[in-house]
Design an enzyme around this catalytic site. Sequence first.
Site, short mmCIF file in Angstrom:
data_model
loop_
_atom_site.label_atom_id
_atom_site.label_comp_id
_atom_site.label_asym_id
_atom_site.label_seq_id
_atom_site.Cartn_x
_atom_site.Cartn_y
_atom_site.Cartn_z
N ASP A 142 -51.09 -32.57 -37.41
CA ASP A 142 -51.17 -31.18 -37.18
C ASP A 142 -52.70 -31.13 -36.60
OD1 ASP A 142 -48.68 -30.49 -37.96
OD2 ASP A 142 -49.58 -30.39 -39.99
N LYS B 124 -52.20 -32.16 -31.23
CA LYS B 124 -51.80 -32.95 -30.25
C LYS B 124 -50.93 -32.26 -29.09
CE LYS B 124 -49.28 -35.07 -33.44
NZ LYS B 124 -49.81 -34.51 -34.51
N GLY C 59 -44.19 -30.44 -35.30
CA GLY C 59 -44.23 -29.36 -34.91
C GLY C 59 -45.44 -28.99 -34.15
N HIS C 60 -45.51 -29.21 -32.55
CA HIS C 60 -46.60 -29.18 -31.79
C HIS C 60 -46.67 -27.79 -31.20
CE1 HIS C 60 -45.96 -33.75 -31.55
NE2 HIS C 60 -46.22 -33.48 -32.81
N GLN D 128 -46.76 -36.90 -35.87
CA GLN D 128 -47.45 -37.01 -36.82
C GLN D 128 -48.76 -37.64 -36.75
OE1 GLN D 128 -43.71 -38.27 -36.89
NE2 GLN D 128 -43.45 -36.18 -37.35
N THR E 3 -44.56 -40.74 -43.49
CA THR E 3 -43.18 -40.41 -42.74
C THR E 3 -42.64 -42.09 -42.47
OG1 THR E 3 -41.85 -39.31 -41.17
CG2 THR E 3 -44.12 -40.61 -40.28
N ARG F 191 -45.62 -24.37 -44.92
CA ARG F 191 -46.24 -24.52 -46.19
C ARG F 191 -47.81 -24.61 -45.74
NH1 ARG F 191 -44.12 -30.30 -47.83
NH2 ARG F 191 -44.14 -30.69 -45.51
N ARG G 279 -51.34 -25.80 -45.66
CA ARG G 279 -51.78 -27.11 -45.37
C ARG G 279 -53.20 -27.43 -46.31
NH1 ARG G 279 -51.93 -26.62 -39.04
NH2 ARG G 279 -49.71 -26.99 -38.70
N LEU H 53 -63.23 -27.20 -33.48
CA LEU H 53 -64.55 -26.98 -33.73
C LEU H 53 -65.01 -25.68 -34.29
CD1 LEU H 53 -67.10 -28.58 -33.62
CD2 LEU H 53 -67.59 -27.54 -31.53
N ASP H 54 -64.19 -24.53 -33.64
CA ASP H 54 -64.70 -23.22 -33.68
C ASP H 54 -64.24 -22.73 -35.18
OD1 ASP H 54 -61.70 -23.72 -32.50
OD2 ASP H 54 -61.42 -21.80 -33.45
N SER I 92 -62.14 -29.35 -28.38
CA SER I 92 -61.41 -28.14 -28.39
C SER I 92 -61.62 -26.90 -29.09
CB SER I 92 -59.77 -28.45 -28.79
OG SER I 92 -58.98 -27.25 -28.80
N THR I 93 -61.87 -25.80 -28.38
CA THR I 93 -62.42 -24.60 -29.12
C THR I 93 -61.60 -23.51 -29.33
OG1 THR I 93 -63.51 -24.06 -27.22
CG2 THR I 93 -64.95 -25.48 -28.32
N GLY I 94 -60.39 -23.87 -29.15
CA GLY I 94 -59.14 -22.52 -29.45
C GLY I 94 -58.10 -23.19 -28.88
P1 GDP Z 1 -49.99 -30.81 -33.62
O1 GDP Z 1 -48.67 -31.03 -34.40
O2 GDP Z 1 -50.82 -31.91 -33.67
O3 GDP Z 1 -49.34 -30.57 -32.09
O4 GDP Z 1 -50.87 -29.60 -34.21
P2 GDP Z 1 -50.16 -28.17 -34.83
O5 GDP Z 1 -49.52 -27.34 -33.62
O6 GDP Z 1 -48.99 -28.39 -35.88
O7 GDP Z 1 -51.31 -27.63 -35.53
C1 GDP Z 1 -52.25 -27.11 -34.70
C2 GDP Z 1 -52.71 -25.74 -34.71
O8 GDP Z 1 -53.84 -25.39 -34.34
C3 GDP Z 1 -51.82 -24.83 -33.68
O9 GDP Z 1 -51.56 -23.80 -34.24
C4 GDP Z 1 -52.72 -24.89 -32.38
O10 GDP Z 1 -52.33 -23.60 -31.47
C5 GDP Z 1 -53.86 -24.59 -33.19
N1 GDP Z 1 -55.09 -25.12 -32.23
C6 GDP Z 1 -55.14 -26.43 -31.56
N2 GDP Z 1 -56.40 -26.66 -31.25
C7 GDP Z 1 -57.01 -25.46 -31.58
C8 GDP Z 1 -58.70 -25.27 -31.52
O11 GDP Z 1 -59.34 -25.90 -30.95
N3 GDP Z 1 -59.09 -24.29 -32.32
C9 GDP Z 1 -58.33 -23.40 -32.76
N4 GDP Z 1 -58.79 -22.23 -33.48
N5 GDP Z 1 -56.83 -23.58 -32.87
C10 GDP Z 1 -56.38 -24.55 -32.33
P1 IMO Z 2 -46.71 -33.19 -36.49
O1 IMO Z 2 -46.36 -34.03 -35.29
C1 IMO Z 2 -47.92 -32.99 -40.62
C2 IMO Z 2 -45.43 -35.15 -43.67
C3 IMO Z 2 -44.60 -34.54 -44.39
C4 IMO Z 2 -44.61 -35.18 -45.75
C5 IMO Z 2 -44.46 -36.63 -44.96
C6 IMO Z 2 -42.89 -37.26 -44.98
O2 IMO Z 2 -46.76 -31.74 -36.35
O3 IMO Z 2 -48.45 -33.48 -36.60
P2 IMO Z 2 -40.95 -36.53 -43.32
O4 IMO Z 2 -40.25 -35.20 -43.32
O5 IMO Z 2 -41.64 -37.09 -42.22
O6 IMO Z 2 -40.25 -37.64 -44.10
O7 IMO Z 2 -42.15 -36.25 -44.47
O8 IMO Z 2 -45.03 -36.49 -43.66
N1 IMO Z 2 -45.21 -34.88 -42.22
C7 IMO Z 2 -46.26 -34.07 -41.45
N2 IMO Z 2 -47.45 -33.67 -41.73
N3 IMO Z 2 -47.35 -32.71 -39.47
C8 IMO Z 2 -46.48 -33.58 -39.04
O9 IMO Z 2 -46.02 -33.61 -37.69
C9 IMO Z 2 -45.58 -34.03 -39.93
N4 IMO Z 2 -44.45 -34.86 -40.01
C10 IMO Z 2 -44.28 -35.17 -41.29
O10 IMO Z 2 -45.42 -33.19 -44.77
O11 IMO Z 2 -45.84 -35.32 -46.38
MG MG Z 3 -47.86 -30.00 -36.19
#
Ligand code: GDP
Ligand code: IMO
Ligand code: MG
Length: 431
Positions: free
Chosen positions: A13, A16, A40-41, A221, A236, A300, A302, A329-330, A410-412
């Site tokens: 998270d 990416k 979840g990206h 991940q 994972t 859930r 974080r 950073l923001d 990244s700032t948003g």
């Molecule tokens: P990923 O799994 O690595 O792709 O990350 P997620 O999408 O699960 O979580 C990142 C969250 O932060 C998302 O809701 C993005 O829209 C948000 N986000 C990403 N970069 C920034 C940033 O620089 N600032 C803020 N405020 N939100 C961001």
């Molecule tokens: P992205 O790509 C954050 C965590 C789960 C659990 C562990 C094992 O969005 O960054 P799993 O269902 O993979 O067997 O669960 O890994 N986990 C993540 N945490 N971001 C993810 O994906 C994750 N994918 C799995 O919360 O701790």
């Molecule tokens: Mg994610």
Amino acid sequence: MANLIVLGAQWGDEGKGKIVDLFSDRFDIVARYQGGHNAGHTVWIGEQKYVLKLIPSGILRPGKLAVIGNGVVIDPKALIEEITTLEKLGIDVRSQLRISNRAHVILPFHRMVERISEDSPDKAIGTTSRGIGPAYEDKIGRRGIRIADLIDRATFTELYTPLQKDKRTIAAAFGIEKMDDNVLDEYLSYAEKLAPMVCDTAALLHNAMNGGKRILLEGAQGTMLDVDHGTYPYVTSSSAASGGAATGTGIPPTRISGIIGVSKAYITRVGAGPFPSEDHGDRGEAIRKAGNEYGSVTGRPRRCGWFDVPLLQYTAMVNGFDSLIVTKLDVLDALDEVPVCVAYKINGKTVTEMPASQGELAKVEPVYEMLPGWHTPTFGIDSLDALPERARAYLRFLEERTGVEVGSVSTGPERNQTLVVPGSKLARLLG
Ligand code: GDP
Ligand code: IMO
Ligand code: MG
């Protein structure tokens, strides 16, 4: 032409999805190499939010190919749902998506097996309950079903029955009476829908590279969730680190020119497991609120904490980061001071290597340095010069302590809320 990997430097998270979407305009193909719909990206394009789970973020750029590599585990039902959602938003998924014939299939009984261990308090990992781990178990156990065999009616029928028998034995042993496993026809119908997009994606990627095309590899991940390098067993079941990009796509390491880590300006984790710089207090709560730190797949909350230098040094080592992108950073804008974990101690002694044993990891005491907060909004800033001096000092501190350049900030959540540092290695690799 430089093929790059973008992957998570922490516990997932990190942002990416946003970064891959932003950079994908400079590449021809974006490929996922591991994980499944546990990812979840999130990508924001203007007012529209997309949450990509199995499909690489490159799908959002018209005309680009998005490849699901052989290292991914695919729940056909979840994939079809994701395709349908994107199609409703006007994306031409069928012409842009290619699915590896060597990727493994997640079936409903994989979720059942996962529930058995997650329901047991001494085994629970806090997984996403998507059947990811048990599907990889069947892969490594050499009894899994691959996409090539799912789309071949006779083979799928032949392979499904013995696997179903195995799982029924497990279910009976755990007192589960009813299993949702009469799904042969349902999965054959999914297979029919997916078949036109299935191919040998390794061959496709090689043909593309030989034709001068550029590939961006998207990790899911994060490194600390990698089955080998992460905080085992709280990980994972796939190779999220950079090495996984080669095995998970069939692109040899020699054809990868750059490895980019993505890290938050702080750190989060979802699920159970050690987390040395976790903040259980008001400040941790404030970060969760300011950063909207709730899982994009499971919702859930974080767990939140502070940038962890030893952890980043370790993930830089096992991945070989050329550059680091610092996101969100923001979110730190309002803090008076920003703690950074700069060292680990165990029993009062400084630790120089990432502990492997569960016992030692549980004993880690974080050592903090306090950096002055900047108390100035950085939200949306897109040039280094426009950042407040204290925010720049914070970034310099991370760079000096981790030994990895900060190539982008990244700032948003949106594309234009990003800066790439002029003259950085990242800027050169992006071309
Ligand atoms: P990923 O799994 O690595 O792709 O990350 P997620 O999408 O699960 O979580 C990142 C969250 O932060 C998302 O809701 C993005 O829209 C948000 N986000 C990403 N970069 C920034 C940033 O620089 N600032 C803020 N405020 N939100 C961001
Ligand atoms: P992205 O790509 C954050 C965590 C789960 C659990 C562990 C094992 O969005 O960054 P799993 O269902 O993979 O067997 O669960 O890994 N986990 C993540 N945490 N971001 C993810 O994906 C994750 N994918 C799995 O919360 O701790
Ligand atoms: Mg994610």
